[in-house]
Design an enzyme around this catalytic site. Structure first.
Site, PDB file in Angstrom:
ATOM      1  N   GLU A 192      -0.780  -9.261  -1.588  1.00 27.10           N
ATOM      2  CA  GLU A 192      -2.241  -9.488  -1.549  1.00 27.10           C
ATOM      3  C   GLU A 192      -2.848  -9.404  -2.953  1.00 27.10           C
ATOM      4  O   GLU A 192      -3.735 -10.181  -3.295  1.00 27.10           O
ATOM      5  CB  GLU A 192      -2.892  -8.484  -0.594  1.00 27.10           C
ATOM      6  CG  GLU A 192      -2.482  -8.768   0.849  1.00 27.10           C
ATOM      7  CD  GLU A 192      -2.987  -7.726   1.828  1.00 27.10           C
ATOM      8  OE1 GLU A 192      -2.686  -6.530   1.632  1.00 27.10           O
ATOM      9  OE2 GLU A 192      -3.679  -8.103   2.778  1.00 27.10           O
ATOM     10  N   GLY A 201       0.373  -5.203   0.512  1.00 21.61           N
ATOM     11  CA  GLY A 201      -0.679  -5.143  -0.490  1.00 21.61           C
ATOM     12  C   GLY A 201      -0.236  -5.711  -1.829  1.00 21.61           C
ATOM     13  O   GLY A 201      -1.073  -6.201  -2.604  1.00 21.61           O
ATOM     14  N   GLU A 236       3.382  -5.941   7.093  1.00 20.26           N
ATOM     15  CA  GLU A 236       2.549  -4.896   7.706  1.00 20.26           C
ATOM     16  C   GLU A 236       2.779  -4.739   9.205  1.00 20.26           C
ATOM     17  O   GLU A 236       2.730  -3.642   9.747  1.00 20.26           O
ATOM     18  CB  GLU A 236       1.061  -5.189   7.451  1.00 20.26           C
ATOM     19  CG  GLU A 236       0.600  -4.916   6.033  1.00 20.26           C
ATOM     20  CD  GLU A 236       0.791  -6.086   5.080  1.00 20.26           C
ATOM     21  OE1 GLU A 236       1.576  -7.006   5.401  1.00 20.26           O
ATOM     22  OE2 GLU A 236       0.162  -6.089   4.008  1.00 20.26           O
ATOM     23  N   ALA A 266       0.864  -1.183   0.000  1.00 25.16           N
ATOM     24  CA  ALA A 266       0.000   0.000   0.000  1.00 25.16           C
ATOM     25  C   ALA A 266       0.899   1.231   0.000  1.00 25.16           C
ATOM     26  O   ALA A 266       2.076   1.150   0.358  1.00 25.16           O
ATOM     27  CB  ALA A 266      -0.865  -0.016   1.261  1.00 25.16           C
TER      28      ALA A 266
HETATM   29  N1  3HC Z   1       4.634   3.473   0.179  1.00 26.91           N
HETATM   30  C1  3HC Z   1       5.152   4.677  -0.134  1.00 26.91           C
HETATM   31  N2  3HC Z   1       6.472   4.891  -0.334  1.00 26.91           N
HETATM   32  C2  3HC Z   1       7.285   3.839  -0.219  1.00 26.91           C
HETATM   33  C3  3HC Z   1       6.811   2.547   0.104  1.00 26.91           C
HETATM   34  C4  3HC Z   1       5.425   2.378   0.303  1.00 26.91           C
HETATM   35  N3  3HC Z   1       4.881   1.188   0.580  1.00 26.91           N
HETATM   36  N4  3HC Z   1       7.857   1.697   0.147  1.00 26.91           N
HETATM   37  C5  3HC Z   1       8.951   2.430  -0.141  1.00 26.91           C
HETATM   38  N5  3HC Z   1       8.600   3.717  -0.364  1.00 26.91           N
HETATM   39  C6  3HC Z   1       9.503   4.825  -0.744  1.00 26.91           C
HETATM   40  C7  3HC Z   1      10.566   5.105   0.313  1.00 26.91           C
HETATM   41  O1  3HC Z   1      10.075   6.001   1.287  1.00 26.91           O
HETATM   42  C8  3HC Z   1      11.684   5.699  -0.523  1.00 26.91           C
HETATM   43  O2  3HC Z   1      11.343   7.034  -0.779  1.00 26.91           O
HETATM   44  P1  3HC Z   1      12.486   8.157  -0.915  1.00 26.91           P
HETATM   45  O3  3HC Z   1      13.344   7.720  -2.055  1.00 26.91           O
HETATM   46  O4  3HC Z   1      11.697   9.390  -1.149  1.00 26.91           O
HETATM   47  O5  3HC Z   1      13.215   8.160   0.403  1.00 26.91           O
HETATM   48  C9  3HC Z   1      11.586   4.922  -1.833  1.00 26.91           C
HETATM   49  O6  3HC Z   1      10.258   4.375  -1.851  1.00 26.91           O
HETATM   50  C10 3HC Z   1      12.569   3.791  -1.962  1.00 26.91           C
HETATM   51  O7  3HC Z   1      12.490   2.972  -0.789  1.00 26.91           O
HETATM   52  P2  3HC Z   1      13.786   2.348  -0.098  1.00 26.91           P
HETATM   53  O8  3HC Z   1      14.824   3.390   0.096  1.00 26.91           O
HETATM   54  O9  3HC Z   1      13.311   1.594   1.097  1.00 26.91           O
HETATM   55  O10 3HC Z   1      14.269   1.364  -1.272  1.00 26.91           O
HETATM   56  P3  3HC Z   1      14.905  -0.080  -1.185  1.00 26.91           P
HETATM   57  O11 3HC Z   1      15.133  -0.467  -2.575  1.00 26.91           O
HETATM   58  O12 3HC Z   1      15.992  -0.121  -0.182  1.00 26.91           O
HETATM   59  O13 3HC Z   1      13.730  -1.026  -0.581  1.00 26.91           O
HETATM   60  C11 3HC Z   1      11.521  -1.934  -0.387  1.00 26.91           C
HETATM   61  C12 3HC Z   1      12.557  -1.245  -1.307  1.00 26.91           C
HETATM   62  C13 3HC Z   1      12.013  -3.323   0.021  1.00 26.91           C
HETATM   63  C14 3HC Z   1      10.225  -2.057  -1.149  1.00 26.91           C
HETATM   64  C15 3HC Z   1      11.306  -1.080   0.895  1.00 26.91           C
HETATM   65  O14 3HC Z   1      11.063   0.263   0.507  1.00 26.91           O
HETATM   66  C16 3HC Z   1      10.176  -1.502   1.765  1.00 26.91           C
HETATM   67  O15 3HC Z   1      10.315  -2.418   2.547  1.00 26.91           O
HETATM   68  N6  3HC Z   1       9.026  -0.808   1.674  1.00 26.91           N
HETATM   69  C17 3HC Z   1       7.916  -1.014   2.542  1.00 26.91           C
HETATM   70  C18 3HC Z   1       7.144  -2.249   2.162  1.00 26.91           C
HETATM   71  C19 3HC Z   1       5.963  -2.423   3.064  1.00 26.91           C
HETATM   72  O16 3HC Z   1       6.028  -2.270   4.259  1.00 26.91           O
HETATM   73  N7  3HC Z   1       4.808  -2.758   2.454  1.00 26.91           N
HETATM   74  C20 3HC Z   1       3.622  -2.948   3.183  1.00 26.91           C
HETATM   75  C21 3HC Z   1       2.885  -1.653   3.249  1.00 26.91           C
HETATM   76  S1  3HC Z   1       1.450  -1.755   4.248  1.00 26.91           S
HETATM   77  C22 3HC Z   1       0.314  -2.518   3.264  1.00 26.91           C
HETATM   78  O17 3HC Z   1       0.612  -2.951   2.180  1.00 26.91           O
HETATM   79  C23 3HC Z   1      -1.073  -2.581   3.829  1.00 26.91           C
HETATM   80  C24 3HC Z   1      -1.932  -3.524   3.070  1.00 26.91           C
HETATM   81  O18 3HC Z   1      -1.942  -4.774   3.702  1.00 26.91           O
HETATM   82  C25 3HC Z   1      -3.333  -3.027   2.993  1.00 26.91           C
END
Ligand code: 3HC
Ligand code: NAI
Length: 697
Positions: free
Chosen positions: A105, A102, A125, A63
């Protein structure tokens, strides 16, 4: 269609393509783009199968975290994934990079999944204080069973594509072009006449297992390991619904639990921790086009506790590293320590023997500065003594090539003075690693008054290469982390003089969420380190700054912590389990008497206030002096270097959450009751009076 999601037809296959850099997060435009594209493909009579593929480095990574806390916009993700799953034409998710949250998912709602061999999938999450809210808790158990689903959802840790294939999360692995692999798989399905295979309709993996017992065991494990966390137990409740309720009701239950997490303060703190960790690597005022020097080789001066760990960080990143020691014996001992430390990882199963050999092939020992002529970066980690550092930096200046980065791992000495021992102070920077350096993620990058932009940018890039959380800081005694922890340590010792026990203080702070209590931590690092700092502070701090005397008394009695088997706790031979120290109460009482303090009962709340507000007040001074760029950088340092609970967001976020007016008022009381060292930081006073937060700066 939308800009971020496109639809095209290749023969009988509809290709839905997501292109929403940097990580294809599921913002509203992607959600509606997916909905429209899948609907259009469903309506197109020529389409026999649908392939979902993503541009850039990764499949959908989840998400859009930036949308949390804002008013929801339609379509919701649950709506989109339910529609994808309900589709009448077989859909295939083509996964590369990371299919997270997501993203997974969405993939689970597709009828088939294939993954590139180097991909990872997971539901992280929980690390953001949430639970999978778009069917993950209902669909994953239907694919992998309740036990594995609980593991993945409650830990939040992703799994590799190979394991995902074994578990049936993905149907096939591939290498090479994403679209070609997706089209080939789709055409095979069409040829074999295979239709949709809806995960939500499966029940086979939920049957024949005592799922209730698995749930009970997971609940007990969470209660033991992370009792203070809000979302893990809710993750379990959601998974429980996968086998106790029909799909539609399970999805509804998941949504309710997700909504509870979404509004929890822990969710806000954990999302703050996520974004600020990424923000910390950005140095204010550093031009984007600042050149970064190439780092292909490294050296470490001093192969002691820190030097060996730092050398291992370089080797882990594939960078050849030399360790320079004062004698051949010390050099060989350092190399052996690196091998032994890797050996422990092999024993634990986290490293293979082959990987150990590969890394050790990158580590060499030297005793002669002439061997440093070709290295790109040197990290000095010799004794914490300015005289010794002077000799080392003069030698580095004489032997290192122009353009080499000369870094010091000093934890308290003046980096500007160290830089002046060379004729190239612009190339000198602090790289302050934390012990054990090969494990701890934090790296304070210390910018001296003459450090050039290029060297600072390169130092930050080195941090990234070493997979550290690099945070830029300015020069002062203790930089950010240690300067603040001095205040925390002092207050916790005062609490003992006022009536608390180490057990009580440690338990209160662990309950708050700290990874370790301050006294267990002191015993681990050795009381002599704290005592040396105290002794120095007695000489440098103004007389009205009272300091506790407990460490002195304990050192006199030979209680130096785990290394002497006795400190704030006692340790049986070979054990790290803290047991009460029967000799301590007498020492505490003597210290109370000496300070003229009447011992009294202290509440846990008071213990938290004294220790946390000491951190916050010093953090405010650090911000005002410009030693840290932003309040959130201080939070990143505390979470990654000092075991501060991410779900409290870091000390400065915690202060904002309480309200700076309340924090300021309490600190004023401490100032009046306890002494001069509690003088409120002017910045804190200003923000409190203006009704502002640290986050507003
Ligand atoms: N939403 C918005 N921005 C995000 C994001 C997300 N889910 N994931 C990463 N970003 C942004 C970061 O803030 C960063 O922004 P910046 O360049 O402005 O600082 C940019 O994307 C790159 O991220 P990283 O520096 O972390 O890049 P990496 O290549 O090192 O890692 C990644 C990539 C493994 C995808 C890592 O970013 C990550 O773990 N992201 C979070 C993933 C996550 O937690 N997903 C679950 C979200 S909650 C959800 O999905 C709810 C659902 O169940 C309804
Ligand atoms: P240590 O005492 O374990 O190791 C120092 C090593 O330097 C010894 O092996 C010694 O033989 C070697 N050495 C001394 N003089 C030398 C010289 N002139 N040339 C080459 N080698 C020399 O010390 P430790 O703990 O590794 O600390 C090193 C530095 O790291 C200090 O500046 C310390 O403040 C800093 N630091 C220490 C941390 C810790 O937790 N131990 C954490 C962060 C920084």
């Amino acid at each position: 269609m939308s800009e971020v999601v496109t639809l095209e037809r290749q023969g009988a296959v509809a290709v839905v393509r997501v292109n929403n850099p940097p990580v294809n997060a599921l913002g509203v435009a992607v959600r509606s783009g997916l909905q429209n594209s899948f609907n259009a493909a469903e309506a197109d009579p020529e389409v026999k199968a649908i392939v979902l593929v993503c541009d850039g480095n990764t499949f959908i990574a989840g998400a859009d975290i930036k949308e949390f806390g804002k008013p929801p916009q339609s379509p919701s993700l649950p709506e989109v994934v339910n529609e994808i799953e309900a589709g009448s034409k077989p859909s295939i998710a083509v996964i590369h990079g990371t299919a997270l949250g997501g993203g997974l998912e969405v993939a689970l709602s597709c009828h088939y999944r294939i993954a590139r061999k180097d991909a990872k999938v997971g539901l992280p999450e929980v690390k953001l204080g949430l639970l999978p809210g778009a069917g993950g808790t209902q669909r994953l158990p239907r694919v992998v069973g309740v036990e594995k689903a609980l593991d993945m959802i409650v830990s939040g840790n992703p799994i590799a594509a190979t394991e995902a294939e074994q578990l049936g999360v993905v149907d096939e692995l591939f290498e090479g072009d994403l679209l070609a692999a997706g089209l080939a798989f789709a055409e095979k399905l069409i040829a074999e006449g295979k239709g949709p295979r809806r995960t939500g309709e499966r029940t086979d993996k939920l049957e024949g297992v005592d799922n209730a017992a698995l749930v009970a065991a997971k609940r007990a494990e969470i209660e033991k390991k992370t009792p203070g966390l809000f979302s893990p137990q809710r993750c379990v409740s959601a998974v429980e619904a996968s086998f106790t309720l029909p799909l539609a009701e399970g999805l509804k239950r998941e949504r309710e639990l997700f909504a509870e997490c979404l509004v929890s303060p822990q969710r806000a703190a954990l999302v703050h921790a996520f974004f600020t960790e990424r923000q910390a690597s950005k140095v204010d005022g550093l031009p984007a086009d600042t050149p970064v020097r190439d780092i292909k080789s490294a050296a470490v001066i001093g192969g002691g506790t820190m030097g060996v760990g730092i050398a291992m960080c370089f080797a882990n990143a594939g960078i050849p590293v030399k360790i320079l020691e004062i004698s051949e014996a010390a050099r060989d001992a350092a190399i052996q320590r690196a091998r032994d430390t890797y050996g422990m990882s092999v024993k634990r199963g986290s490293l293979t023997e082959a990987a150990l050999e590969k890394r050790m092939a990158l580590v060499s020992g030297i005793t002669d500065y002439a061997d440093l002529a070709d290295v790109d970066v040197v990290v000095e980690a010799v004794f914490e003594d300015m005289g010794v550092k002077q000799k080392v930096f003069e030698a580095l200046d004489a032997h290192c090539k122009p353009g080499a980065i000369l870094a010091s791992n000093t934890s308290s000495l003046d980096l500007n003075q160290i830089a002046r021992f060379t004729k190239r102070p612009e190339d000198v920077v602090g790289l302050h690693f934390f012990s054990p350096a090969n494990v701890m993620r934090l790296l304070e990058v210390v910018r001296g008054e003459q450090t050039s932009n290029e060297v600072l940018a390169t130092a930050m890039a080195i941090g990234k290469k070493l997979k550290k959380v690099a945070v830029p800081v300015g020069v002062c005694d203790g930089f950010v982390g240690n300067r603040m922890v001095f205040q925390y340590g002092r207050e916790s010792e005062f609490l003992l003089e006022e009536g608390a026990t180490p057990e009580q203080v440690d338990a209160a702070l662990r309950k708050f969420g700290m990874a370790m209590g301050p006294f267990a931590m002191r015993d681990l690092s050795g009381l002599d380190i704290g005592l040396a700092i105290r002794t120095r502070q007695r000489q440098t701090l103004p007389a009205e700054y009272k300091l506790p005397t407990i460490l002195d008394k304990m050192a006199e009695a030979g209680m130096l912590g785990q290394k002497t088997g006795k400190g704030f706790y006692v340790y049986e031979k070979g054990s790290r389990t803290p047991l009460p120290n029967p000799e301590l109460p007498a020492i505490l009482e003597a210290a109370s008497k000496e300070q003229g303090v009447e011992r009294r009962t202290l509440s846990d709340e008071y213990i938290i206030e004294r220790t946390m507000y000491a951190l916050i007040n010093e953090g405010a001074k650090i911000l005002e002096e410009g030693i840290a760029q932003r309040a959130s950088d201080i939070d990143v340092i505390y979470i990654n270097g000092y075991g501060f609970p991410a779900h409290q967001g870091g000390p400065m976020f915690y202060a904002d959450a309480i309200g700076l007016d309340r924090v300021y008022a309490r600190i004023c009381e401490f100032h009046e009751q306890l002494g001069a060292w509690w003088k409120p930081a002017p910045l804190l006073e200003k923000l409190a009076k203006e009704g502002r937060k640290f986050a507003d700066l």
